[in-house]
Scaffold this motif. Sequence first.
Motif, short mmCIF file in Angstrom:
data_model
loop_
_atom_site.label_atom_id
_atom_site.label_comp_id
_atom_site.label_asym_id
_atom_site.label_seq_id
_atom_site.Cartn_x
_atom_site.Cartn_y
_atom_site.Cartn_z
N LEU A 1 0.85 -1.19 0.00
CA LEU A 1 0.00 0.00 0.00
C LEU A 1 0.89 1.24 0.00
N SER A 2 0.63 2.15 -0.94
CA SER A 2 1.40 3.39 -1.02
C SER A 2 0.49 4.60 -1.10
N ARG A 3 1.02 5.72 -0.61
CA ARG A 3 0.33 7.01 -0.65
C ARG A 3 1.24 8.01 -1.36
N VAL A 4 0.66 8.76 -2.29
CA VAL A 4 1.40 9.82 -2.99
C VAL A 4 0.56 11.09 -2.92
N VAL A 5 1.21 12.20 -2.55
CA VAL A 5 0.57 13.51 -2.48
C VAL A 5 1.43 14.49 -3.27
N ILE A 6 0.79 15.28 -4.14
CA ILE A 6 1.53 16.20 -4.99
C ILE A 6 0.90 17.59 -4.95
N ASP A 7 1.75 18.59 -5.07
CA ASP A 7 1.33 19.99 -5.12
C ASP A 7 2.09 20.66 -6.27
N PHE A 8 1.35 21.17 -7.24
CA PHE A 8 1.99 21.93 -8.32
C PHE A 8 2.27 23.35 -7.82
N SER A 9 3.20 23.40 -6.89
CA SER A 9 3.47 24.58 -6.07
C SER A 9 4.42 25.59 -6.72
N GLY A 10 5.17 25.15 -7.72
CA GLY A 10 6.24 25.98 -8.25
C GLY A 10 7.52 25.88 -7.44
N ARG A 11 7.49 25.04 -6.39
CA ARG A 11 8.66 24.84 -5.52
C ARG A 11 9.02 23.36 -5.52
N PRO A 12 10.22 23.02 -5.98
CA PRO A 12 10.61 21.61 -6.00
C PRO A 12 10.91 21.08 -4.61
N GLY A 13 10.37 19.90 -4.31
CA GLY A 13 10.66 19.25 -3.04
C GLY A 13 10.18 17.82 -3.08
N LEU A 14 11.02 16.92 -2.58
CA LEU A 14 10.67 15.50 -2.54
C LEU A 14 10.90 14.96 -1.14
N ASP A 15 9.88 14.31 -0.60
CA ASP A 15 10.02 13.55 0.64
C ASP A 15 9.55 12.14 0.32
N MET A 16 10.49 11.20 0.27
CA MET A 16 10.21 9.84 -0.16
C MET A 16 10.62 8.87 0.92
N ASN A 17 9.64 8.14 1.43
CA ASN A 17 9.87 7.17 2.50
C ASN A 17 9.47 5.78 2.02
N VAL A 18 10.47 5.06 1.51
CA VAL A 18 10.24 3.72 0.96
C VAL A 18 11.41 2.84 1.38
N GLU A 19 11.10 1.74 2.01
CA GLU A 19 12.12 0.74 2.34
C GLU A 19 11.83 -0.51 1.52
N PHE A 20 12.47 -0.57 0.35
CA PHE A 20 12.26 -1.72 -0.51
C PHE A 20 12.81 -2.99 0.15
N THR A 21 12.11 -4.08 -0.09
CA THR A 21 12.49 -5.34 0.56
C THR A 21 13.63 -6.04 -0.14
N ARG A 22 13.99 -5.58 -1.33
CA ARG A 22 15.21 -6.09 -1.96
C ARG A 22 15.80 -4.98 -2.82
N GLY A 23 17.05 -5.15 -3.22
CA GLY A 23 17.79 -4.09 -3.88
C GLY A 23 17.56 -3.95 -5.36
#
Length: 197
Positions: free
Chosen positions: A104-126
């Motif tokens: 299950l994943s959640r993605v939230v986006i804002d076309f804000s004109g300001r670049p920023g990424l907060d990504m919290n993913v712990e993949f179970t394999r490489g």
Amino acid sequence: MAQRTASVTRNTLETQITVSINLDGTGKFESDTGVPFLDHMMDQIARHGLIDLNIHAVGDLHIDDHHTVEDIGITLGQAFKQAVGDKTGIRRYGHAYVPLDEALSRVVIDFSGRPGLDMNVEFTRGRIGSLDVDLFSEFFHGFVNHAQVTLHIDNLKGKNSHHQAETIFKAFGRALRMALEEDPRAIGMMPSTKGCL
């Protein structure tokens, strides 16, 4: 709303990439990147975002996939920025939760004109197939920096890395679709108290 399309070509000594998009499409997708799992993920963006997307990439895959994946993110971001225009009349914000079996994943986006990424993913394999999962963050960093959006990505649960990735990209497509929709209550209005984005 004016036609929201763009075609961007980016050529470097490492990659040659062309991305064409129609933000008001039907989810048509064509891609030839040389990175099969990335093609699969780009198809999710197109299908779930109802965005017509065509990507052609030639990269230094004999080294690894890094430059190709990152530069596709950059070029896609440039195409979005161009196609969106001044953002008048759009919803601006979009969000989606997407499940796939145990993931299950959640993605939230804002076309804000300001670049920023907060990504919290712990993949179970490489790796998923031959693709290094670290490259997903490179793709999204390239996208947000050039689309000038704020993007939050959270994989809330998942044991299968393929499922984790697929829920992220499906949710990304759905969030894009919501954010880019015309808001019938705000036609001709800028979705910001600043008067610009």
